[in-house]
Design a protein around this motif. Structure first.
Motif, PDB file in Angstrom:
ATOM      1  N   UNK A 146       0.808  -1.210   0.000  1.00 32.97           N
ATOM      2  CA  UNK A 146       0.000   0.000   0.000  1.00 32.97           C
ATOM      3  C   UNK A 146       0.844   1.264   0.000  1.00 32.97           C
ATOM      4  N   UNK A 147       2.159   1.138  -0.014  1.00 33.72           N
ATOM      5  CA  UNK A 147       3.019   2.311   0.021  1.00 33.72           C
ATOM      6  C   UNK A 147       2.832   3.136  -1.246  1.00 33.72           C
ATOM      7  N   UNK A 148       2.785   4.447  -1.065  1.00 29.47           N
ATOM      8  CA  UNK A 148       2.682   5.330  -2.219  1.00 29.47           C
ATOM      9  C   UNK A 148       3.982   5.321  -3.020  1.00 29.47           C
ATOM     10  N   UNK A 149       5.100   5.494  -2.331  1.00 30.88           N
ATOM     11  CA  UNK A 149       6.415   5.498  -2.968  1.00 30.88           C
ATOM     12  C   UNK A 149       7.242   4.380  -2.349  1.00 30.88           C
TER      13      UNK A 149
ATOM     14  N   UNK B  99       6.974   7.552 -10.517  1.00 28.20           N
ATOM     15  CA  UNK B  99       7.883   8.601 -10.076  1.00 28.20           C
ATOM     16  C   UNK B  99       9.092   8.666 -10.992  1.00 28.20           C
ATOM     17  N   UNK B 100       9.793   9.791 -10.924  1.00 25.97           N
ATOM     18  CA  UNK B 100      11.081   9.942 -11.575  1.00 25.97           C
ATOM     19  C   UNK B 100      12.167   9.687 -10.549  1.00 25.97           C
ATOM     20  N   UNK B 101      13.149   8.907 -10.929  1.00 26.81           N
ATOM     21  CA  UNK B 101      14.282   8.698 -10.028  1.00 26.81           C
ATOM     22  C   UNK B 101      15.539   9.278 -10.662  1.00 26.81           C
ATOM     23  N   UNK B 102      16.484   9.617  -9.811  1.00 22.90           N
ATOM     24  CA  UNK B 102      17.769  10.150 -10.252  1.00 22.90           C
ATOM     25  C   UNK B 102      18.870   9.245  -9.736  1.00 22.90           C
ATOM     26  N   UNK B 103      19.775   8.879 -10.624  1.00 22.39           N
ATOM     27  CA  UNK B 103      20.887   7.986 -10.318  1.00 22.39           C
ATOM     28  C   UNK B 103      22.164   8.808 -10.329  1.00 22.39           C
TER      29      UNK B 103
ATOM     30  N   UNK C   2      11.758   8.174 -15.662  1.00 22.54           N
ATOM     31  CA  UNK C   2      10.419   7.787 -15.230  1.00 22.54           C
ATOM     32  C   UNK C   2      10.373   6.281 -14.977  1.00 22.54           C
ATOM     33  N   UNK C   3       9.811   5.906 -13.828  1.00 23.74           N
ATOM     34  CA  UNK C   3       9.590   4.497 -13.520  1.00 23.74           C
ATOM     35  C   UNK C   3       8.142   4.349 -13.068  1.00 23.74           C
ATOM     36  N   UNK C   4       7.350   3.640 -13.870  1.00 22.96           N
ATOM     37  CA  UNK C   4       5.931   3.502 -13.583  1.00 22.96           C
ATOM     38  C   UNK C   4       5.694   2.542 -12.422  1.00 22.96           C
ATOM     39  N   UNK C   5       4.551   2.704 -11.793  1.00 23.40           N
ATOM     40  CA  UNK C   5       4.171   1.860 -10.667  1.00 23.40           C
ATOM     41  C   UNK C   5       4.183   0.390 -11.063  1.00 23.40           C
TER      42      UNK C   5
END
Length: 199
Positions: free
Chosen positions: A26-29, A65-69, A110-113
């Motif tokens: 159930x976590x949003x992120x 969300x978008x992630x940054x590496x 971008x990484x989709x759910x």
């Protein structure tokens, strides 16, 4: 060459109160990786040696969300660190190719759910290194950030645990202080009344 250490640090950012009380799904992120800690650990490498590792980045949460590496030097020989070659690829493109010290971060991705992305990390010790690099070691860190919904990058200062504490102890302390204050006032009033009766 004696050692190359490459550490991968994972920072979990919980943006919704459901992270505190909800079930895992159930976590949003919810950002996780495989492997979750050490990506590469090499010893006794020599000029021309190289290693390739796959890093799986997973969005287990309910929101896209978008992630940054990103990457940074931690310790050891910075001269050796500056000589290492780095290539980062996804399934179809080369995202970075050059010296490790030149790599700061990838643009937001971008990484989709409920989706995963695989990045291929390739580190090479250049063939032209001389004997002056023997016995040197270096340590650096890859980091993952979730881009904030309000703009900018949310600070990632380590894994955050669910907030399960309450204000119970603060309430107990405040209550205890009130009780002791009441007892003290009662003693003072009784002594004053006793003194006035004797007068």
């Amino acid at each position: 060459m004696r050692k190359i250490y490459i550490y991968l640090s994972i920072f979990l950012l919980f943006l919704s109160p459901t992270r505190v009380y909800g079930e895992t799904n159930n976590y949003e992120i919810d950002l996780t990786t495989d492997p979750s800690t050490i990506l590469i650990d090499l010893t006794n490498v020599k000029p021309g040696d190289w290693v390739t590792r796959d890093l799986i980045i997973k969005n287990n949460g309910k929101q896209d969300f978008n992630y940054i590496f990103s990457s940074k030097f931690l310790s050891g020989s910075r001269i050796f660190y500056n000589k290492l070659d780095l290539t980062i690829k996804d399934n179809s493109d080369v995202l970075f190719e050059g010296k490790l010290f030149e790599f700061k971060q990838l643009p937001p991705r971008l990484l989709k759910s409920k989706h995963n992305e695989k990045l291929q990390i390739h580190v090479k010790v250049p063939i032209d290194l001389t004997n002056e690099f023997q016995g040197l070691e270096t340590e650096f860190q890859f980091k993952l950030y979730v881009e904030g919904t309000l703009g900018g990058v949310l600070p990632a200062d380590g894994p955050k645990l669910p907030v399960t504490g309450t204000n119970m102890y603060n309430i107990l302390i405040a209550g205890g202080l009130l009780v002791f204050t009441g007892i003290f006032l009662q003693i003072v009033i009784r002594k004053r009344n006793g003194f006035e009766k004797h007068v």
